[in-house]
Each structure stands twice: as C-alpha cells, then as structure tokens.
Design a protein around this motif. Sequence first.
Motif, PDB file in Angstrom:
ATOM      1  N   ILE A  79       0.861  -1.185   0.000  1.00 10.38           N
ATOM      2  CA  ILE A  79       0.000   0.000   0.000  1.00 10.38           C
ATOM      3  C   ILE A  79       0.896   1.233   0.000  1.00 10.38           C
ATOM      4  N   GLN A  80       0.732   2.063  -1.017  1.00 13.35           N
ATOM      5  CA  GLN A  80       1.523   3.291  -1.125  1.00 13.35           C
ATOM      6  C   GLN A  80       0.734   4.464  -0.562  1.00 13.35           C
ATOM      7  N   ARG A  81       1.451   5.469  -0.096  1.00 15.83           N
ATOM      8  CA  ARG A  81       0.826   6.735   0.344  1.00 15.83           C
ATOM      9  C   ARG A  81      -0.411   6.447   1.204  1.00 15.83           C
ATOM     10  N   THR A  82      -0.189   5.702   2.284  1.00 14.57           N
ATOM     11  CA  THR A  82      -1.321   5.271   3.108  1.00 14.57           C
ATOM     12  C   THR A  82      -2.171   6.443   3.576  1.00 14.57           C
ATOM     13  N   GLU A  83      -3.464   6.163   3.703  1.00 13.00           N
ATOM     14  CA  GLU A  83      -4.441   7.136   4.194  1.00 13.00           C
ATOM     15  C   GLU A  83      -5.116   6.551   5.426  1.00 13.00           C
ATOM     16  N   ARG A  84      -5.706   7.437   6.246  1.00 10.37           N
ATOM     17  CA  ARG A  84      -6.344   6.960   7.471  1.00 10.37           C
ATOM     18  C   ARG A  84      -7.455   5.965   7.154  1.00 10.37           C
ATOM     19  N   GLY A  85      -8.111   6.134   6.018  1.00  7.20           N
ATOM     20  CA  GLY A  85      -9.180   5.221   5.628  1.00  7.20           C
ATOM     21  C   GLY A  85      -8.704   3.819   5.267  1.00  7.20           C
TER      22      GLY A  85
END
Lengths: 114, 115
Positions: A79-85
């Motif tokens: 997973i790249q550039r992870t987001e809180r979602g």
Amino acid sequence: GAGVSQTPSNKVTEKGKYVELRCDPISGHTALYWYRQSLGQGPEFLIYFQGTGAADDSGLPNDRFFAVRPEGSVSTLKIQRTERGDSAVYLCASSLTDRSTEAFFGQGTRLTVV
Amino acid sequence: TQLLEQSPQFLSIQEGENLTVYCNSSSVFSSLQWYRQEPGEGPVLLVTVVTGGEVKKLKRLTFQFGDARKDSSLHITAAQPGDTGLYLCAGAWERGTSGTYKYIFGTGTRLKVLA
C-alpha cells in the motif's frame, strides 16, 4: 506450514507512508486471496492469485494498492501513500486451488494509519 | 452487485437459549459458507451448503440453504458461552463460466452468550 501465516500481526504507520503486508499460505495451496475487514463489517474481497498470476484484482480500491506473488507461494500486499481510511484488518486466505470450496484464513494484519 | 445481508447484526442471549441467524440476498449463489470469527483471529469455516434446500448439522448448529439458493439460516440450540463470536456467511458467485468462484461476505452477526 501448518496454517496461513500473516506478518506483522499489527502495523502502525503514519499517513503517507508505504507499507507491506506478508502472507505465507498453507504449503501446496495454489490459490491465495486477500481481503480487507473494517470494524464491524464482513471481509471485503481485494485480489486473488492462482499460482503467480493475479486472476482477479477487481476488489483493489485504487492504484495505491498492489499485490505480488512472484514464486507462487508467499504474497505481499503493498500500500503506497497510506491514508487513514486504509486502517483495517487485512486477511489472507489460501485454498488448494481456485476451484476449491474451502479456504483457510490467517489471523490477519491490523493496520492502523495515524 | 452481489450483496449478502445478515440479521440480526447483534445478539445477546442467555446460556441455554436457542437462536437463529439469517443471511439473505437477491442473488443466486452456487454455494454458501458459514464462518465463525473470534477477536484477533481470521474466520474459521464451519460448513458449506451447495444444494437448494440442503440442511447440515454440526453438533448443536443447524445450517439450511434456501430452496432458491438466495438465503441461508444458522440455528443454534442451547447456546453456550463458547459459541460467542462473529458469524459470517459467504456466498460463492461463479466468475462467468471459468469454474472459479468469488466469495461475497455478509455483514456479520455478533453473538454474545452470557453464562
């Protein structure tokens, strides 16, 4: 191995970072599945491999998610550039073949993006 | 889009009581599976039902597949605290004529059995 093994069990990462989640399927199982489970929900299909190839990746939510299985055994979900979602439990399952009706799940990796 | 709805979402009962969990869809599935999941663990397969109208028993658990293969139920007799967990149904939907299946999971029923 005796069962499906996933590492790490827990991963906390900062928003924007890159993460890799590993799945080691049951020895001899050619089909491998990745699911994502959010709190209070059932698992949601992401991608499955038959051998080394991704036979169905229709569940990957966007191009930040990618998975590989280069030798037809261990798989890595990236997973790249992870987001809180993206915070969820990521489950891996394997079955003898992709025509099997029985799949065996690992214990999951709990990913928390802060 | 294939959707599986489970009801109830939450159930808290006393030891010894009976209960039924339902799994419903507007889609026809090739087969349907029931899993139980405990906290921090992956789902564990309990049973697979394939034929419309099929009934399978696993000790105190009875599973039924609807005649039209669109719905299923799980009935637990004389529930025990050890039955506590998240119960998930999953329907198998064939990808075209490939002979491979995509499993669509229901939303889950969280069961708590009080001693």
